[in-house]
Design a protein around this motif. Structure first.
Motif, PDB file in Angstrom:
ATOM      1  N   GLU A   1       0.831  -1.206   0.000  1.00 37.68           N
ATOM      2  CA  GLU A   1       0.000   0.000   0.000  1.00 37.68           C
ATOM      3  C   GLU A   1       0.869   1.262   0.000  1.00 37.68           C
ATOM      4  OE1 GLU A   1      -2.749  -0.279   3.243  1.00 37.68           O
ATOM      5  OE2 GLU A   1      -3.600  -2.161   2.514  1.00 37.68           O
ATOM      6  N   THR A   2       1.982   1.199   0.706  1.00 36.30           N
ATOM      7  CA  THR A   2       2.894   2.346   0.741  1.00 36.30           C
ATOM      8  C   THR A   2       3.497   2.597  -0.632  1.00 36.30           C
ATOM      9  OG1 THR A   2       3.424   1.933   3.069  1.00 36.30           O
ATOM     10  CG2 THR A   2       4.968   3.297   1.818  1.00 36.30           C
ATOM     11  N   LEU A   3       3.964   1.541  -1.285  1.00 33.01           N
ATOM     12  CA  LEU A   3       4.531   1.681  -2.630  1.00 33.01           C
ATOM     13  C   LEU A   3       3.485   2.179  -3.618  1.00 33.01           C
ATOM     14  CD1 LEU A   3       6.712  -1.552  -2.738  1.00 33.01           C
ATOM     15  CD2 LEU A   3       7.575   0.783  -3.004  1.00 33.01           C
ATOM     16  N   GLN A   4       2.271   1.665  -3.520  1.00 28.04           N
ATOM     17  CA  GLN A   4       1.202   2.128  -4.400  1.00 28.04           C
ATOM     18  C   GLN A   4       0.905   3.610  -4.165  1.00 28.04           C
ATOM     19  OE1 GLN A   4      -1.769  -0.751  -3.258  1.00 28.04           O
ATOM     20  NE2 GLN A   4      -1.352  -2.082  -5.020  1.00 28.04           N
ATOM     21  N   GLY A   5       0.964   4.024  -2.898  1.00 25.55           N
ATOM     22  CA  GLY A   5       0.713   5.425  -2.564  1.00 25.55           C
ATOM     23  C   GLY A   5       1.783   6.365  -3.088  1.00 25.55           C
ATOM     24  N   MET A   6       2.966   5.831  -3.395  1.00 23.84           N
ATOM     25  CA  MET A   6       4.046   6.657  -3.944  1.00 23.84           C
ATOM     26  C   MET A   6       3.809   6.985  -5.420  1.00 23.84           C
ATOM     27  SD  MET A   6       7.295   4.783  -2.079  1.00 23.84           S
ATOM     28  CE  MET A   6       8.562   5.893  -2.696  1.00 23.84           C
ATOM     29  N   LYS A   7       2.848   6.275  -6.047  1.00 26.08           N
ATOM     30  CA  LYS A   7       2.495   6.514  -7.460  1.00 26.08           C
ATOM     31  C   LYS A   7       3.738   6.473  -8.350  1.00 26.08           C
ATOM     32  CE  LYS A   7      -1.621   9.175  -6.223  1.00 26.08           C
ATOM     33  NZ  LYS A   7      -2.461   7.960  -6.291  1.00 26.08           N
ATOM     34  N   LEU A   8       4.445   5.374  -8.251  1.00 21.70           N
ATOM     35  CA  LEU A   8       5.680   5.184  -9.013  1.00 21.70           C
ATOM     36  C   LEU A   8       5.392   5.085 -10.504  1.00 21.70           C
ATOM     37  CD1 LEU A   8       7.186   2.503  -6.629  1.00 21.70           C
ATOM     38  CD2 LEU A   8       7.981   4.860  -6.837  1.00 21.70           C
ATOM     39  N   LYS A   9       6.319   5.610 -11.302  1.00 18.73           N
ATOM     40  CA  LYS A   9       6.215   5.536 -12.760  1.00 18.73           C
ATOM     41  C   LYS A   9       7.589   5.252 -13.347  1.00 18.73           C
ATOM     42  CE  LYS A   9       2.400   8.875 -13.130  1.00 18.73           C
ATOM     43  NZ  LYS A   9       1.982  10.184 -13.714  1.00 18.73           N
ATOM     44  N   TRP A  10       7.588   4.643 -14.512  1.00 15.34           N
ATOM     45  CA  TRP A  10       8.837   4.470 -15.230  1.00 15.34           C
ATOM     46  C   TRP A  10       9.330   5.834 -15.692  1.00 15.34           C
ATOM     47  CZ3 TRP A  10      11.025  -0.004 -14.576  1.00 15.34           C
ATOM     48  CH2 TRP A  10      10.255  -1.148 -14.440  1.00 15.34           C
ATOM     49  N   PRO A  11      10.631   6.058 -15.740  1.00 11.40           N
ATOM     50  CA  PRO A  11      11.144   7.339 -16.233  1.00 11.40           C
ATOM     51  C   PRO A  11      10.651   7.605 -17.658  1.00 11.40           C
ATOM     52  CG  PRO A  11      12.889   6.075 -15.179  1.00 11.40           C
ATOM     53  CD  PRO A  11      11.707   5.166 -15.285  1.00 11.40           C
ATOM     54  N   ALA A  12      10.388   8.860 -17.967  1.00 13.76           N
ATOM     55  CA  ALA A  12       9.915   9.222 -19.307  1.00 13.76           C
ATOM     56  C   ALA A  12      10.980   8.871 -20.346  1.00 13.76           C
ATOM     57  CB  ALA A  12       9.599  10.709 -19.356  1.00 13.76           C
ATOM     58  N   PRO A  13      10.572   8.371 -21.494  1.00 15.56           N
ATOM     59  CA  PRO A  13      11.545   8.030 -22.549  1.00 15.56           C
ATOM     60  C   PRO A  13      12.313   9.258 -23.014  1.00 15.56           C
ATOM     61  CG  PRO A  13       9.394   7.063 -23.014  1.00 15.56           C
ATOM     62  CD  PRO A  13       9.194   8.019 -21.872  1.00 15.56           C
ATOM     63  N   ASN A  14      13.557   9.060 -23.356  1.00 18.25           N
ATOM     64  CA  ASN A  14      14.401  10.132 -23.889  1.00 18.25           C
ATOM     65  C   ASN A  14      14.090  10.278 -25.376  1.00 18.25           C
ATOM     66  OD1 ASN A  14      16.412  11.793 -24.868  1.00 18.25           O
ATOM     67  ND2 ASN A  14      18.058  10.802 -23.722  1.00 18.25           N
ATOM     68  N   PRO A  15      13.527  11.422 -25.809  1.00 16.50           N
ATOM     69  CA  PRO A  15      13.152  11.570 -27.226  1.00 16.50           C
ATOM     70  C   PRO A  15      14.334  11.435 -28.180  1.00 16.50           C
ATOM     71  CG  PRO A  15      13.020  13.674 -26.065  1.00 16.50           C
ATOM     72  CD  PRO A  15      13.211  12.622 -25.037  1.00 16.50           C
ATOM     73  N   GLU A  16      15.531  11.771 -27.720  1.00 15.35           N
ATOM     74  CA  GLU A  16      16.703  11.675 -28.590  1.00 15.35           C
ATOM     75  C   GLU A  16      17.030  10.225 -28.941  1.00 15.35           C
ATOM     76  OE1 GLU A  16      19.998  13.713 -26.927  1.00 15.35           O
ATOM     77  OE2 GLU A  16      18.986  15.672 -26.861  1.00 15.35           O
ATOM     78  N   LEU A  17      16.597   9.300 -28.096  1.00 19.38           N
ATOM     79  CA  LEU A  17      16.899   7.892 -28.360  1.00 19.38           C
ATOM     80  C   LEU A  17      15.979   7.297 -29.421  1.00 19.38           C
ATOM     81  CD1 LEU A  17      17.549   6.561 -24.730  1.00 19.38           C
ATOM     82  CD2 LEU A  17      19.211   7.290 -26.444  1.00 19.38           C
ATOM     83  N   ALA A  18      14.912   8.040 -29.789  1.00 20.26           N
ATOM     84  CA  ALA A  18      13.978   7.523 -30.787  1.00 20.26           C
ATOM     85  C   ALA A  18      14.660   7.372 -32.150  1.00 20.26           C
ATOM     86  CB  ALA A  18      12.770   8.464 -30.902  1.00 20.26           C
ATOM     87  N   ARG A  19      15.730   8.154 -32.391  1.00 16.71           N
ATOM     88  CA  ARG A  19      16.418   8.080 -33.674  1.00 16.71           C
ATOM     89  C   ARG A  19      17.560   7.078 -33.684  1.00 16.71           C
ATOM     90  NH1 ARG A  19      15.825  13.630 -32.668  1.00 16.71           N
ATOM     91  NH2 ARG A  19      18.037  13.793 -32.084  1.00 16.71           N
ATOM     92  N   VAL A  20      17.849   6.509 -32.532  1.00 16.14           N
ATOM     93  CA  VAL A  20      18.986   5.593 -32.457  1.00 16.14           C
ATOM     94  C   VAL A  20      18.608   4.245 -33.044  1.00 16.14           C
ATOM     95  CG1 VAL A  20      20.535   4.371 -30.898  1.00 16.14           C
ATOM     96  CG2 VAL A  20      19.935   6.765 -30.441  1.00 16.14           C
ATOM     97  N   ARG A  21      19.439   3.714 -33.915  1.00 15.02           N
ATOM     98  CA  ARG A  21      19.260   2.389 -34.479  1.00 15.02           C
ATOM     99  C   ARG A  21      20.503   1.556 -34.205  1.00 15.02           C
ATOM    100  NH1 ARG A  21      15.117   4.117 -34.247  1.00 15.02           N
ATOM    101  NH2 ARG A  21      13.451   4.364 -35.805  1.00 15.02           N
ATOM    102  N   ILE A  22      20.283   0.389 -33.706  1.00 13.91           N
ATOM    103  CA  ILE A  22      21.392  -0.512 -33.367  1.00 13.91           C
ATOM    104  C   ILE A  22      21.873  -1.201 -34.641  1.00 13.91           C
ATOM    105  CG2 ILE A  22      22.157  -2.418 -31.910  1.00 13.91           C
ATOM    106  CD1 ILE A  22      21.253   0.075 -30.389  1.00 13.91           C
ATOM    107  N   LYS A  23      23.156  -1.087 -34.921  1.00 14.14           N
ATOM    108  CA  LYS A  23      23.736  -1.724 -36.113  1.00 14.14           C
ATOM    109  C   LYS A  23      24.302  -3.091 -35.751  1.00 14.14           C
ATOM    110  CE  LYS A  23      24.864   2.673 -38.288  1.00 14.14           C
ATOM    111  NZ  LYS A  23      25.943   3.514 -38.856  1.00 14.14           N
TER     112      LYS A  23
END
Length: 280
Positions: A258-280
């Protein structure tokens, strides 16, 4: 009623042995389960604690990924109250990278050469971490008071210092949960005897536990006073009935979830600059 509300310490706390056996979150409390055998109830309660542990494990990575907030869980209780057992049941499924258990024993000579909060402050959780204290700074207003190592005036000063310490932690991003595992004197007797009789558990037995047991009433009153003096909305105390080990685990896990739920945890927002990165 949620567990945090059900077990929150009241302003006029009175620790009674009869309350240590309460099991309001157990499967036995459900009207439809009255016909079940004790062994079946125990299995249902173990399943419930396991489910809660898995739900905690799903939230913990978000706290770790945020690397911004912290969670401090403090477990206090008399000998054999189940602090170690609760930790094991709670965190079987949690990634150990984001978890740090700390057991406070008798202070070393180096620790005694500093103020009593020194060894505690350096163990508080880092950003993104859950720290679990098995005993804590509260020993410095419990055993020290019961044994007469500090007087009334010093004890009052320490209550104020602990309040200030916990307020500072809360104001700098630490969520604090303090739980007193409440067992009866009869249950402690049975658990101590079990340690003596079981060769695989005898290593846990400490003759000093018997000396502390002789001052049972003094310790109960010391706990009442310490909890009443330091309970606050930013650092709440919860009184968990702990004569039943499965129910103890359900209650502690419910409060933490209940304590953790009350903290309203979220994943960190995505970094928009990484949207252009492509793994070779």
């Amino acid at each position: 009623m949620q567990a945090c509300e059900l077990f929150r310490a009241g302003p006029k706390l009175k620790l009674r042995d009869a309350d240590a056996g309460r099991t309001p979150l157990s499967a036995s409390a459900r009207p439809g389960n009255k016909h079940l055998a004790a062994a079946d109830i125990k299995e249902l309660d173990k399943d419930a604690a396991r489910d809660l542990g898995q739900r905690i494990a799903m939230l913990q990575p978000m706290l770790f990924a945020e690397r911004r907030r912290r969670l401090l869980l403090i477990l206090q209780g008399t000998d054999t109250s189940g602090k170690d057992g609760a930790v094991k049941a709670l965190f079987d499924y949690v990634n150990p990278m984001g978890l740090r258990p700390v057991a406070f024993k008798a202070p070393t000579e180096i620790e005694k050469s500093h103020d009593y909060l020194w060894r505690v402050h350096k163990e508080v959780p880092q950003a993104g971490e859950i720290a679990v204290f098995n005993r804590s700074h509260y020993e410095d207003v419990l055993i020290t008071r019961v044994q007469g190592w500090i007087g009334t005036a010093e004890c009052k000063r320490r209550y104020a210092q602990i309040r200030d310490f916990e307020r500072m932690l809360a104001q700098t991003g630490t969520t604090i949960v303090k739980i007193f595992l409440h067992i009866s004197k009869t249950e402690q007797k049975e658990r101590l005897q079990e340690r003596l009789d079981d060769p695989e558990k005898q290593w846990k037995f400490d003759p000093a536990d018997l000396e502390q047991r002789e001052k049972w009433d003094d310790y109960q009153r010391a706990y009442e006073r310490a909890i009443t003096e330091t309970d606050a909305d930013h650092a709440p105390w919860y009184i968990v009935p702990a004569d039943s080990k499965p129910h103890r685990n359900i209650a502690v896990a419910s409060i933490l979830l209940e304590t953790l739920q009350g903290m309203k945890l979220k994943w960190p927002a995505p970094n928009p600059e990484l949207a252009r990165v492509r793994i070779k």
